[in-house]
Design an enzyme around this catalytic site. Structure first.
Site, PDB file in Angstrom:
ATOM      1  N   ASP A 129      -7.649  -3.261  -8.756  1.00  0.00           N
ATOM      2  CA  ASP A 129      -8.656  -3.576 -10.002  1.00  0.00           C
ATOM      3  C   ASP A 129      -7.435  -4.003 -10.964  1.00  0.00           C
ATOM      4  OD1 ASP A 129     -10.845  -2.625  -8.801  1.00  0.00           O
ATOM      5  OD2 ASP A 129     -11.002  -0.812  -9.831  1.00  0.00           O
ATOM      6  N   GLU A 142     -18.063  -3.108  -5.681  1.00  0.00           N
ATOM      7  CA  GLU A 142     -17.491  -1.831  -6.157  1.00  0.00           C
ATOM      8  C   GLU A 142     -18.926  -1.335  -6.610  1.00  0.00           C
ATOM      9  OE1 GLU A 142     -14.311  -1.303  -8.756  1.00  0.00           O
ATOM     10  OE2 GLU A 142     -12.811  -2.133  -7.281  1.00  0.00           O
ATOM     11  N   HIS A 161       3.384   3.512 -12.543  1.00  0.00           N
ATOM     12  CA  HIS A 161       1.773   3.989 -12.692  1.00  0.00           C
ATOM     13  C   HIS A 161       1.534   5.077 -11.867  1.00  0.00           C
ATOM     14  CE1 HIS A 161       2.184   0.546 -15.712  1.00  0.00           C
ATOM     15  NE2 HIS A 161       0.574   0.586 -15.893  1.00  0.00           N
TER      16      HIS A 161
HETATM   17  P1  FAD Z   1       5.204   3.826  -8.973  1.00  0.00           P
HETATM   18  O1  FAD Z   1       4.301   4.511  -9.971  1.00  0.00           O
HETATM   19  O2  FAD Z   1       6.221   3.222  -9.701  1.00  0.00           O
HETATM   20  O3  FAD Z   1       5.693   4.308  -7.581  1.00  0.00           O
HETATM   21  C1  FAD Z   1       4.557   4.942  -6.620  1.00  0.00           C
HETATM   22  C2  FAD Z   1       5.355   5.594  -5.634  1.00  0.00           C
HETATM   23  O4  FAD Z   1       5.741   4.641  -4.663  1.00  0.00           O
HETATM   24  C3  FAD Z   1       6.386   6.666  -5.786  1.00  0.00           C
HETATM   25  O5  FAD Z   1       6.544   7.560  -4.912  1.00  0.00           O
HETATM   26  C4  FAD Z   1       7.562   5.568  -5.520  1.00  0.00           C
HETATM   27  O6  FAD Z   1       8.851   6.095  -5.396  1.00  0.00           O
HETATM   28  C5  FAD Z   1       7.063   4.702  -4.641  1.00  0.00           C
HETATM   29  N1  FAD Z   1       7.502   3.359  -4.416  1.00  0.00           N
HETATM   30  C6  FAD Z   1       7.503   2.495  -5.709  1.00  0.00           C
HETATM   31  N2  FAD Z   1       8.015   1.324  -5.362  1.00  0.00           N
HETATM   32  C7  FAD Z   1       8.361   1.433  -4.196  1.00  0.00           C
HETATM   33  C8  FAD Z   1       8.958   0.453  -3.123  1.00  0.00           C
HETATM   34  N3  FAD Z   1       9.281  -0.612  -3.371  1.00  0.00           N
HETATM   35  N4  FAD Z   1       9.282   0.918  -2.048  1.00  0.00           N
HETATM   36  C9  FAD Z   1       8.954   2.206  -1.427  1.00  0.00           C
HETATM   37  N5  FAD Z   1       8.311   3.080  -2.351  1.00  0.00           N
HETATM   38  C10 FAD Z   1       7.912   2.408  -3.605  1.00  0.00           C
HETATM   39  N6  FAD Z   1      -4.369   1.859  -7.073  1.00  0.00           N
HETATM   40  C11 FAD Z   1      -5.279   1.228  -6.183  1.00  0.00           C
HETATM   41  O7  FAD Z   1      -5.044   1.252  -4.935  1.00  0.00           O
HETATM   42  N7  FAD Z   1      -6.294   0.357  -6.722  1.00  0.00           N
HETATM   43  C12 FAD Z   1      -6.806   0.419  -8.052  1.00  0.00           C
HETATM   44  O8  FAD Z   1      -7.441  -0.509  -8.442  1.00  0.00           O
HETATM   45  C13 FAD Z   1      -5.738   0.984  -8.781  1.00  0.00           C
HETATM   46  N8  FAD Z   1      -5.918   0.726 -10.247  1.00  0.00           N
HETATM   47  C14 FAD Z   1      -4.797   1.268 -11.070  1.00  0.00           C
HETATM   48  C15 FAD Z   1      -5.066   1.297 -12.586  1.00  0.00           C
HETATM   49  C16 FAD Z   1      -4.215   1.854 -13.057  1.00  0.00           C
HETATM   50  C17 FAD Z   1      -4.277   1.565 -14.669  1.00  0.00           C
HETATM   51  C18 FAD Z   1      -3.212   2.710 -12.852  1.00  0.00           C
HETATM   52  C19 FAD Z   1      -2.278   3.293 -13.658  1.00  0.00           C
HETATM   53  C20 FAD Z   1      -2.889   2.801 -11.303  1.00  0.00           C
HETATM   54  C21 FAD Z   1      -3.806   2.134 -10.493  1.00  0.00           C
HETATM   55  N9  FAD Z   1      -3.694   2.340  -9.141  1.00  0.00           N
HETATM   56  C22 FAD Z   1      -4.497   1.642  -8.249  1.00  0.00           C
HETATM   57  C23 FAD Z   1      -2.974   3.214  -8.275  1.00  0.00           C
HETATM   58  C24 FAD Z   1      -1.631   2.605  -8.247  1.00  0.00           C
HETATM   59  O9  FAD Z   1      -1.856   1.845  -7.142  1.00  0.00           O
HETATM   60  C25 FAD Z   1      -0.301   3.648  -8.012  1.00  0.00           C
HETATM   61  O10 FAD Z   1      -0.101   4.610  -8.720  1.00  0.00           O
HETATM   62  C26 FAD Z   1       0.653   2.818  -7.469  1.00  0.00           C
HETATM   63  O11 FAD Z   1       1.907   3.837  -6.911  1.00  0.00           O
HETATM   64  C27 FAD Z   1       1.466   2.275  -8.656  1.00  0.00           C
HETATM   65  O12 FAD Z   1       2.346   1.325  -8.643  1.00  0.00           O
HETATM   66  P2  FAD Z   1       3.615   1.322  -9.152  1.00  0.00           P
HETATM   67  O13 FAD Z   1       4.234   0.102  -8.954  1.00  0.00           O
HETATM   68  O14 FAD Z   1       3.644   1.617 -10.597  1.00  0.00           O
HETATM   69  O15 FAD Z   1       4.326   2.535  -8.698  1.00  0.00           O
END
Ligand code: FAD
Length: 522
Positions: free
Chosen positions: A168, A278, A103
């Protein structure tokens, strides 16, 4: 996990050839490498089928596409360690990026030419809930790959407990949000999610599995929190829990005046009582009901707000306030809400209230998975120092966002207390007691992305020229100079920690911080 066919020996040779060619290691071909990789247990879990490659080369943003050489579907933490160690042992190592739930919006979990570790293939682990023997608080031990929604289900339904700080949207992984910060309307009270972790197991860039906390291997602990995946892979996190409330009074108030809106936001985060605060901007392109909670307003209320919007040059502000309660406080909750809002300056008659089960409130944003493919999300998330709010309002909110009036999607704007963020962590914030977050959560067709990127750049340029010291949240930069500026006084320790925990710069190259590869937007 989807059904992926394992890579054959010859494909493994191809992948390694590619990795080694890219790294300049392969001279001549073939070398002893193939038998080396085949002797590893992970060989059968490396894949490069079309579906796996497509998935690992894209993310929620749909803006950056970088192909790895292979995807590892680990069956255990040991597989991840083996891969990281293998890369370390190459004379020029290849990149390893873990993908939580994909994400990110700008390729942060990609690994061009390297290996993407798809954390979702780890076997399902139970969320373990315990009570601290001396301090008495409860905590949950959860896998870095686990989704927050699953953490909530397990802790609340089985134990009546829940984490205190949220995002969120709950379909994000624990490791993914802890690598950034994890912010939402509870952060003013409890701090971001990174402030609510007490221990982690981390696989460093050297392939060492290390347990860390405030007191044990604390340098790694603080590095990893908000560390953009640069120092280690979080495979377990110990999250603080509290008693899960059962219900929420969910209030929204509409403002026509920016100063009154921010004054009331700051009031609400400073008094005792609110559990969640918020704020957001409303425009005709960013209406009151959106994917963050699609059915809060009835159609009658929506048309009432639309009329106010028209009479107010197409711009309004909204505060969202929540107070939790349960059967013990049910008889006082209405009175408490009344007291909290009685002196606020929202537009007369524009206060709306819902009473919902706590789970409905926390899980108010449904699973957006299906929406992902077709559209692009050129998001911009900023932290803005309170001292420059008025300049930011006129320069960015009115003159750029208002003038363009094209922002389709939520426009969030709400404050935090800096004291709730631990400065020893890698996450960066403006250097002021109160700062705001602006979240421009654009959704557009892939062909329209250039327009929104230009708007985002205009905002950043305006802030630079006006001397407004913003920080990007979920940062994205292309040059080392910009990264150094982003981390400011933390850059030196960020670099030192990289040298200590990932000296060969293997991890999370998709962030484009240390490696020389430029991740091109496609
Ligand atoms: P990924 O996109 O898969 O990874 C993100 C980064 O973290 C990459 O660099 C990856 O290599 C690294 N990573 C992933 N897993 C690990 C691990 N286990 N150890 C070390 N590094 C790791 N953020 C907020 O703070 N608040 C919100 O309300 C919020 N709402 C969102 C709503 C939507 C619809 C979306 C798309 C994103 C939102 N985000 C929000 C952003 C979100 O927190 C970040 O994009 C987060 O990185 C996504 O998590 P993911 O598990 O998909 O990580």
């Amino acid at each position: 996990m989807a059904n992926h066919s394992p890579i054959s020996s010859s494909q493994i040779l191809t992948i390694l050839t590619y990795l080694l060619c890219v790294s300049g290691e392969l001279m001549p071909w073939p070398t002893a490498i193939p038998s080396h990789i085949q002797s590893l247990d992970i060989a059968s879990r490396l894949h490069n089928d079309v579906d796996s490659m497509k998935r690992a080369s894209n993310d929620y943003g749909n803006l950056v596409h970088e192909a790895p050489s292979a995807i590892l579907y680990p069956s255990s933490i040991a597989d991840i360690i083996d891969l990281v160690k293998f890369s370390n042992n190459c004379s020029t190592p290849f990149g390893v990026s873990v993908r939580g739930h994909g994400h990110s919006v700008r390729g942060q979990a990609m690994a061009r030419g390297g290996v993407v570790v798809d954390m979702s293939s780890l076997p399902t682990r139970n969320v373990r809930v315990s009570r601290h023997p001396t301090l008495g608080f409860h905590y949950a031990d959860v896998g870095g790959e686990q989704l927050w929604v699953d953490v909530l289900r397990a802790t609340a339904s089985e134990h009546g407990l829940a984490p205190v700080s949220w995002t969120d949207y709950l379909y994000l992984t624990v490791g993914g949000t802890l690598s950034n910060g994890g912010i939402s309307g509870q952060a003013f009270l409890h701090g971001p999610q990174i402030s609510n972790v007490v221990e982690m197991d981390v696989v460093t860039g050297k392939g060492d599995l290390i347990t860390c906390s405030h007191h044990m291997n604390s340098e790694l602990f603080f590095a990893v929190l908000g560390g953009l995946g640069q120092f280690g892979i979080i495979v377990r996190a110990r999250i603080i829990l509290d008693k899960a409330p059962t219900r929420a009074k969910w209030v929204r108030m509409i403002y026509s005046d920016f100063s009154k809106f921010t004054r009331d936001e700051e009031h609400l985060i400073s008094i005792n009582g609110a559990n969640y605060v918020e704020g957001s901007l409303l425009t005709d392109k960013s209406p009151p009901n959106n994917w963050r909670s699609s059915s809060f307003y009835s159609s009658y209320h929506q048309s009432k707000i639309a009329t106010l919007l028209k009479n107010n040059q197409g711009l309004l502000y909204s505060i969202e306030l929540v107070k939790y309660y349960d059967h013990l406080t049910a008889h006082t909750i209405d009175q408490e809400i009344e007291m909290m809002v009685e002196n606020l300056s929202f537009v007369d008659g524009f206060i709306f209230m819902k009473d919902v089960p706590m789970m409905d409130f926390l899980a108010r944003v449904g699973n957006l998975e299906a929406e992902k493919e077709a559209q692009a999300h050129p998001w911009l998330n900023l932290f803005v120092p309170k001292s420059r709010l008025l300049d930011f309002h006129s320069g960015v909110l009115i003159n750029i966002i208002g003038r363009h009036n094209q922002t389709t999607g939520p426009i969030l704007f709400y404050p935090f207390h800096r004291k709730k963020w631990d400065d020893r962590m890698s996450a960066v914030t403006p250097d002021e007691d109160i700062f705001y977050t602006l979240g421009l959560l654009h959704t557009c067709g892939a062909h329209e992305r250039g327009y929104f990127e230009a708007q985002n750049n205009e905002i950043i340029k305006f802030c630079e020229e006006a001397g407004i010291e913003i920080k990007q949240y979920l940062p994205h930069y292309k040059s080392r100079r910009d990264w150094m500026k982003h981390f400011g006084g933390k850059w030196e320790s960020f670099e030192e920690r990289k040298m200590e925990f990932d000296p060969r710069m293997i991890l999370s190259r998709g962030q484009n911080i240390f490696d020389s590869v430029t991740y091109s937007d496609i």
